[in-house]
Design an enzyme around this catalytic site. Sequence first.
Site, PDB file in Angstrom:
ATOM      1  N   GLY A 166      16.243  79.375  54.807  1.00  0.00           N
ATOM      2  CA  GLY A 166      17.417  80.088  54.245  1.00  0.00           C
ATOM      3  C   GLY A 166      18.466  80.239  54.828  1.00  0.00           C
ATOM      4  CB  CYS A 167      21.518  82.585  54.742  1.00  0.00           C
ATOM      5  SG  CYS A 167      23.070  82.983  55.546  1.00  0.00           S
TER       6      CYS A 167
END
Length: 216
Positions: free
Chosen positions: A51-52
């Site tokens: 993810g981020c």
Amino acid sequence: MKSLILSLSLIVLFSCQNKAQSNPKQQAVKMAKPIEVPLKDGKAKAYFASGCFWCVENIYEHVKGVDQVISGYAGGHTKNPTYESSNTGKTGHAEAVEVIYDPNVVSFATLVDVYFGSQNPTQVNGQGGDRGSQYRSIIFYQNDAQKKIIEEKKSALAKKLDATIAAEVYPFQKFWIAEDYHQDYEKKNPQNPYIQNVSIPRYERFKAKFPELIKD
């Protein structure tokens, strides 16, 4: 009309991303011989995408034995990826982190536990609202021993959850450091709405699960 345009845009976006992942150059990345990063001053390096990278950087920076975490890009088939280019899904890269750690304090196996324990391991192409191939989960191995650790833990988790684990397993090739403003993003931007509503809650959930791994 707006909803129709949005739907068409999403179809085009994910179509581009799917083509990027099936690109022959991308397949070659998956089949390449792993590159092992040598120890430097007694410190090792490990690479993860989940993810981020703002979120993942923050999580690993709180783990005992970790000296530094750098945000960047890995897993793709293009050179010199940027935030803008990787977000198109066409480069094959995912937002990733380089974890610099002391193997005498924390093992690679524990770092893999941190990886799986700090995400939704069944979500494909993203984490939470961050969706797209640039946010997909990848664990990078540098040798056969690391690959075995990853595959055994992934298999055990799949059995425990009775579900398919989304994380891809890639041979490590190259880590591209992200733009300066991405580094230590949470520390520098504590009031950012994304940090407040996504990154910090994600870290707190991890901390509650693994309090013994958190630095004093």
